[in-house]
Motif scaffolding. Structure first.
Motif, mmCIF file in Angstrom:
data_model
loop_
_atom_site.group_PDB
_atom_site.id
_atom_site.type_symbol
_atom_site.label_atom_id
_atom_site.label_comp_id
_atom_site.label_asym_id
_atom_site.label_seq_id
_atom_site.Cartn_x
_atom_site.Cartn_y
_atom_site.Cartn_z
ATOM 1 N N SER A 68 33.259 36.999 48.143
ATOM 2 C CA SER A 68 33.257 35.737 46.906
ATOM 3 C C SER A 68 34.348 35.023 47.574
ATOM 4 O O SER A 68 34.235 33.685 46.727
ATOM 5 N N LEU A 69 34.378 34.538 48.547
ATOM 6 C CA LEU A 69 35.221 33.671 49.287
ATOM 7 C C LEU A 69 34.817 33.737 50.189
ATOM 8 O O LEU A 69 34.265 33.594 51.297
ATOM 9 N N ALA A 86 46.219 48.273 41.298
ATOM 10 C CA ALA A 86 48.034 48.187 40.813
ATOM 11 C C ALA A 86 48.048 47.111 40.784
ATOM 12 O O ALA A 86 48.837 46.056 39.469
ATOM 13 N N GLY A 87 48.861 46.090 42.020
ATOM 14 C CA GLY A 87 49.306 45.079 42.301
ATOM 15 C C GLY A 87 48.080 44.269 41.164
ATOM 16 O O GLY A 87 48.945 42.551 40.406
ATOM 17 N N ILE A 88 47.246 44.405 41.662
ATOM 18 C CA ILE A 88 46.215 43.349 40.766
ATOM 19 C C ILE A 88 45.600 43.458 39.228
ATOM 20 O O ILE A 88 45.860 42.322 39.376
ATOM 21 N N GLN A 120 41.173 38.583 46.214
ATOM 22 C CA GLN A 120 41.111 38.867 44.954
ATOM 23 C C GLN A 120 42.124 38.162 44.543
ATOM 24 O O GLN A 120 41.620 37.067 43.904
ATOM 25 N N ARG A 121 43.179 37.696 44.943
ATOM 26 C CA ARG A 121 44.016 36.680 44.329
ATOM 27 C C ARG A 121 43.761 35.726 44.043
ATOM 28 O O ARG A 121 43.523 34.385 43.652
ATOM 29 N N PHE A 160 34.893 38.424 40.980
ATOM 30 C CA PHE A 160 34.312 39.187 41.427
ATOM 31 C C PHE A 160 34.372 40.477 42.120
ATOM 32 O O PHE A 160 35.914 40.590 42.662
ATOM 33 N N GLN A 161 33.258 41.308 42.215
ATOM 34 C CA GLN A 161 34.099 42.444 42.598
ATOM 35 C C GLN A 161 34.043 42.179 44.150
ATOM 36 O O GLN A 161 35.002 43.478 44.763
#
Lengths: 291, 325
Positions: free
Chosen positions: B106-107, B193-195, B163-164, B100-101
């Motif tokens: 989302s957690l 960029a990392g994601i 997000q990870r 999810f965004q």
């Protein structure tokens, strides 16, 4: 924004953190102490009360507070210390019972209405109809219909307040139901029970706990109102309400009769409200009304 | 072309929106997703772009069976899964997951990272034992989180780290298809960029298929093999990434590219689309884009264009290039 790299190796203890924050909240601690005193008084009544609260003494009528009678005596010569302590016990029994019944049934009804869309209109329609009656009036009506007894007071107060609790639970559930972590659980294949018990209810707990602490105060206050009107526990069982009702006639000659249970009631309600405010500030800061 | 991994056939999702007053109730259908045909080939990344409210998230959620479609069919590995329920659906869910965004919503704030990532395993019959914990630890490592993250709670993480965690949760069941619903648009540019790199690495390692939803063309350009453009519930153009950016056929795609910040400011760019997206409750007649289109013709006001294929692999719904135009 803190990242975990900044932190030390200590594991997270969310419950402990909450407890520490509560203990630093002065009003919460004040409320806890006040409520704690009443609770202990109620629990200790069988030992601390001394004399039988119903023991009438013709020679000890209208005694003001003294070493013999710490809180004085009433028009029948009964010890107000004993009666107030036993009254505290009754208030606590009723408060705890009503809170427990609300916690169970308010949660079930609210969760059903919030989670099962088909049931929402039906349940909330009934709920709103119940809430249209003023709380005290409805409690009087139910107690009058069921008859005066402690159990009936508990039933009446539960019927009055469960719709209010259910409404709060429902509101939380409706918000939480749409959270992305709930969607993620659905995507992982979680069943309804898992979603409700693991994802929705634990997060709906904060507003519920806050509500229940205020509910305790309302229950104690409404019970006092009912017994003041002669609808609560049957005399000679002492309750704060019926002690005050007895003392009302002697307000000018023996003001301590009505004052002592009145102050006890006031401190209990004040304590519970401070407790609830503290819980709200710490557990659910969104509900706080900005000064 | 072999069987696509995921295929939407005339997939629609309509909502009944109450309009009108209290006394005169009226329900107007809101066509969030309207007869969309789309296929995602195994191993590819399909970028899905469009303005907010165009139905791209709704479409993404339908593809992983979070929302039921109002009509149309959803195929997974050639099998119709539209009406799938119960144990079959549970098995299917192992193959399709979603990220999810919102890294904050989302957690579940009451669960530790380990319980969050382990939950899908438990749902699918695993026990919360050492083996499950080892799996979670390996997964966390794979998404670039330290092992001690397992005992922490979501509020202790930054947006990118959260997000990870969300990615780890989605991948723990070893799915084949992953819907990424704007996975980086809520993050700082420095973290994005990392994601994105992580997602690309995971795709290469695990052979994943992505539907990458975004409103940011730059990210989509970087990660996608093909790009689909949505406008008001319809897919208006689908093509290879290069074809879309070099040779956009639909005026809306052109306008979207024009609206992106310029990399080389001197270049001649087509003008942006004027005005706002019309309400999905009052859909324009004919082509949905015609009120904002700079090439609008008579036919556009009356006839809705269908998706045609003017060049191999390049689909567009526009009268300018369509067979009828």
């Amino acid at each position: 924004m803190s990242t975990i790299e900044d932190d030390d190796e200590a594991p997270s203890r969310p419950w402990r953190d909450t407890l520490v924050r509560l203990m630093h909240h002065r009003l919460f601690v004040t409320g806890l102490v006040l409520f704690g005193i009443v609770l202990i008084a109620g629990l200790a009544a069988p030992w601390a009360a001394g004399v039988d609260p119903s023991k009438i003494g013709m020679r000890t009528r209208f005694k003001p507070p003294s070493a013999d009678f710490l809180f004085g005596t009433d028009n029948l010569g009964r010890s107000l210390w004993s009666r107030t302590l036993w009254g505290a016990q009754l208030s606590m029994i009723i408060g705890v019972s009503v809170v427990a019944l609300n916690a169970v049934f308010g949660t079930i009804i609210g969760a059903l209405a919030g989670y099962v869309r088909l049931l929402d209109k039906l349940i909330m329609g009934l709920n709103d109809a119940m809430m249209a009656f003023p709380a005290v009036l409805l409690a009087i009506g139910i107690t009058a219909a069921l008859g005066s007894s402690v159990l009936n007071v508990i039933i009446a107060l539960s019927i009055v307040y469960i719709p209010r609790t259910a409404r709060i639970v429902r509101a939380s559930v409706i918000v939480l139901r749409e959270m992305e972590y709930v969607q993620a659980a659905v995507a992982a294949g979680a069943g309804h029970w898992r979603i409700l018990s693991r994802h929705i209810m634990p997060n709906a707990l904060a507003p519920l706990i806050v509500q229940l602490s205020f509910l305790f105060a309302y229950a104690v206050l409404t019970e006092a109102t009912l017994s003041f009107l002669g609808l609560g526990a049957v005399p000679p069982t002492p309750t704060w309400g019926n002690i005050m009702a007895d003392g009302r006639q002697y307000l000018t000659d023996a003001p301590w009769i009505i004052t002592i249970p009145g102050v006890a009631l006031m401190l209990t309600v004040l304590g519970l409200n401070l407790l609830g405010d503290g819980l709200r500030d710490v557990l659910d800061p969104r509900l706080r009304i900005q000064p | 072309m072999s069987t696509p991994l995921v295929e939407a056939r005339m997939l629609s999702r309509h909502y009944a929106v109450r309009t009108g007053g209290i006394l005169r109730r009226k329900f107007t259908p809101l066509r969030a997703v309207d007869e969309v045909n789309l296929s995602v080939a195994s191993g590819e990344t399909l970028g899905l772009v469009g303005e907010s409210g165009c139905g791209k998230s709704t479409l993404g959620r339908m593809l992983v069976k979070l929302n039921p479609p109002t009509s149309g069919d959803l195929l997974f590995e050639g099998q119709d899964v539209t009406a799938m329920r119960g144990a079959d659906l549970l098995r299917l869910r192992r193959s399709m997951q979603i990220v999810f965004q919102d890294p904050f919503g989302s957690l579940n704030p009451r669960m530790s990272v380990e319980s969050i990532v382990m939950e899908p395993l438990l749902i699918h019959g695993a026990k919360a034992d050492a083996a499950a914990r080892a799996k979670v630890a390996a997964m966390l490592e794979q998404v670039g989180l330290p092992a001690r993250a397992a005992r922490r709670f979501p509020h202790e993480f930054s947006g990118g780290q959260r997000q990870r965690v969300g990615i780890a949760r989605a991948l723990i069941l070893k799915p084949r298809f992953l819907v990424l619903d704007e996975p980086v648009s809520a993050l700082d540019v420095s973290v994005q960029a990392g994601i994105v790199n992580l997602l690309q690495d995971l795709q290469a390692e695990l052979g994943l298929t992505y539907l990458f939803i975004a409103h940011d063309l730059a990210v989509v350009k970087h990660i996608s093999d093909r790009v689909a453009v949505m406008y008001l519930g319809r897919v208006v153009e689908v093509a290879d990434k290069r074809a879309i950016y070099a040779n956009a056929l639909h005026p809306y795609t052109e306008a979207l590219i024009a609206a992106a910040p310029a990399v080389r400011p001197g270049r001649v760019r087509p003008p942006r689309a004027p005005g706002d997206v019309p309400s999905a409750l009052a859909m324009p007649a004919g082509c949905r884009f015609h009120p904002r289109c700079r090439h609008v013709m008579e036919v556009c006001r009356a006839v809705e264009p269908t998706l045609t294929q003017p060049q191999p692999g390049h689909f567009v719904a526009c009268h300018l290039t369509g067979v009828g135009g």
